[in-house]
Design an enzyme around this catalytic site. Sequence first.
Site, PDB file in Angstrom:
ATOM      1  CB  ILE A 333      63.632  67.209  58.986  1.00 19.09           C
ATOM      2  CG1 ILE A 333      63.807  68.713  59.276  1.00 19.09           C
ATOM      3  CG2 ILE A 333      64.965  66.495  59.029  1.00 19.09           C
ATOM      4  CD1 ILE A 333      64.375  68.998  60.655  1.00 19.09           C
ATOM      5  N   GLY A 337      53.884  75.623  54.261  1.00 18.56           N
ATOM      6  CA  GLY A 337      53.541  76.716  53.371  1.00 18.56           C
ATOM      7  C   GLY A 337      54.553  77.844  53.382  1.00 18.56           C
ATOM      8  CG  ASP A 451      49.809  78.389  60.399  1.00 13.47           C
ATOM      9  OD1 ASP A 451      48.652  77.929  60.357  1.00 13.47           O
ATOM     10  OD2 ASP A 451      50.739  77.937  59.720  1.00 13.47           O
TER      11      ASP A 451
END
Length: 663
Positions: A333, A337, A451
């Site tokens: 799904i 990275g 991130d």
Amino acid sequence: MVVNSQAFLLALIALLATQLPSLMAADCPLDFSGSNFTLVATVCSNITNRGKCCRYMNAFVAVSVARYANLSTNLGVTSDLSETCIASISRAMEGYGVSRNATSFCGLGTKILVKYDCDGRTTVTQMHQSPGFGHVSRNCRLPFSPGHQCRKCLNSGITYLRNLIGAETNNITLCTCRDATYATLASRIDDTSALELLSCFFQVTELNIPSESFSPVASPEPSPSTVGGISPSNSDSQMTTSRSTNPYHLTMVPTIGIVVTAVALTMLVVLVILIRRKNRELDESESLDRKSTKSVPSSLPVFKIHEDDSSSAFRKFSYKEMTNATNDFNTVIGQGGFGTVYKAEFNDGLIAAVKKMNKVSEQAEQDFCREIGLLAKLHHRNLVALKGFCINKKERFLVYDYMKNGSLKDHLHAIGKPPPSWGTRMKIAIDVANALEYLHFYCDPPLCHRDIKSSNILLDENFVAKLSDFGLAHSSRDGSVCFEPVNTDIRGTPGYVDPEYVVTQELTEKSDVYSYGVVLLELITGRRAVDEGRNLVEMSQRFLLAKSKHLELVDPRIKDSINDAGGKQLDAVVTVVRLCTEKEGRSRPSIKQVLRLLCESCDPVHSAFAKAVEEEIGWDSRKRSNLRIQRGDSRIFGPSSSTTSRSHYSRSLPHSPINGFSF
């Protein structure tokens, strides 16, 4: 997996057992009596006569189909015998010296067929009943008179085929219908007339065969290349019409049986080896699961996560559970990275998202367990809950809550999805700020996300935003938060990465604030962080600095929905974006200051309430003294409420509030 393999093995053996008699008894019913295959070999030996070679090959097959049609009214053999006849013809021609290259070039089996289907017509009766065929029969009446009788027959046939199947039909269909026309005409005439018609249709000569060749001739030795009575002889190609006494078929039956049996036994051995290997791998995996469970801190398997009204156990999953829940990892799904994400449905009804880590270092199990122990204790309504983990040799898996509505990125940028409303976007912004405030201020030691981006912001069924991938900061042996050395690669996503971090490679909580500002700008504009090759922050600078241009930043899909109250809120949010994306980290606000301003812009009552609570608790009074809110068009922050202590390997954010969650 093992059960499926065994079932497949039994089905394969049963199939081979049922098919073996038919394979051994398969026989081609086409009659090639009198076919001069020596002539075909002679013509095909000259590479300059390729077209002529194919015509002769096609002609001999067509006359055999015509003979078969005379007996059965079918224009060719049945589908189950088609491959058998093609293989037999090919072997027979090779026996007479026709090379495989010739049969392949002419398309024996693909262009030259033994079963004719002309636009759905597969019988002699259907061809006779087709419109215009009577005209062809009259013009092709034999014997041909000298002159242009053959040409008249061919022209009539061409006109008939064009009217029947159209002028734009491909060559294979046209050739098949031509062969079907010949077979239909030749099926009701004698052999001599059939050969005369064959010479006309296929432009071949030297087909006259002595009458004695049609009588049975015994073959003294078995031939390796006989088809329906084809056997090479010293004088000419002569065929026996009795297939029951053909030695070729008598020798082929046991040969085919031996080959099929050998293939079946080989497949059986291979399957047994694969099944045993899979069993061994599963046993090793379960053994590893039991071993690694002993090394997991005792608190992990029984750790309970209580969030609002729900509770669930954090536990260790076996590798077998992972493979079953993800259908052997075929339910992808998402991909990023740090790993591939699969949707998993476990036997107990749990639906979760499983992340398989891409970059697995040579990390001891205890270190990994310590890290997930840290992550398991992070529970907040705006963080995606970690349900468990799995270790399989060098593979690492993390099991998270499944977010039904996907990511914020999908809703902002995916084609075909309705854009989120302004109110929904502001709610998402506040949810994400709440999650970051928890990581920066209410964890001991504090954590940085590293991130933050729209694809890491997931939405549940009620569109409550939850931050994911917050496990990028590692816990050290002494409990502090560890980051990579200065010479490590820059982590993060282009467009969201703090420019100061790119230069210094020193991570602070202000790096998260910068990334949050980019996400906030993405919510306002509906544009990607890197749009058309340009950085969204840089591209928006002239709109951020001028209040009169704030409305021009708004996503065109929702611009009309912003009223006067929304316009004031927009000014406040744009100011937050401008301050969060300052180039120097010390000029940026803390996430706590950002959250307060966003809440005030959404609900002015929040300001008075927050002030009363802070005075009641008392611990945040010094932070408020550093926050200067000026009247007018914009709000300007003073020094950040948190001072950053920088280190290459560990860091902690001071001023964690009293009663902050500690682990």
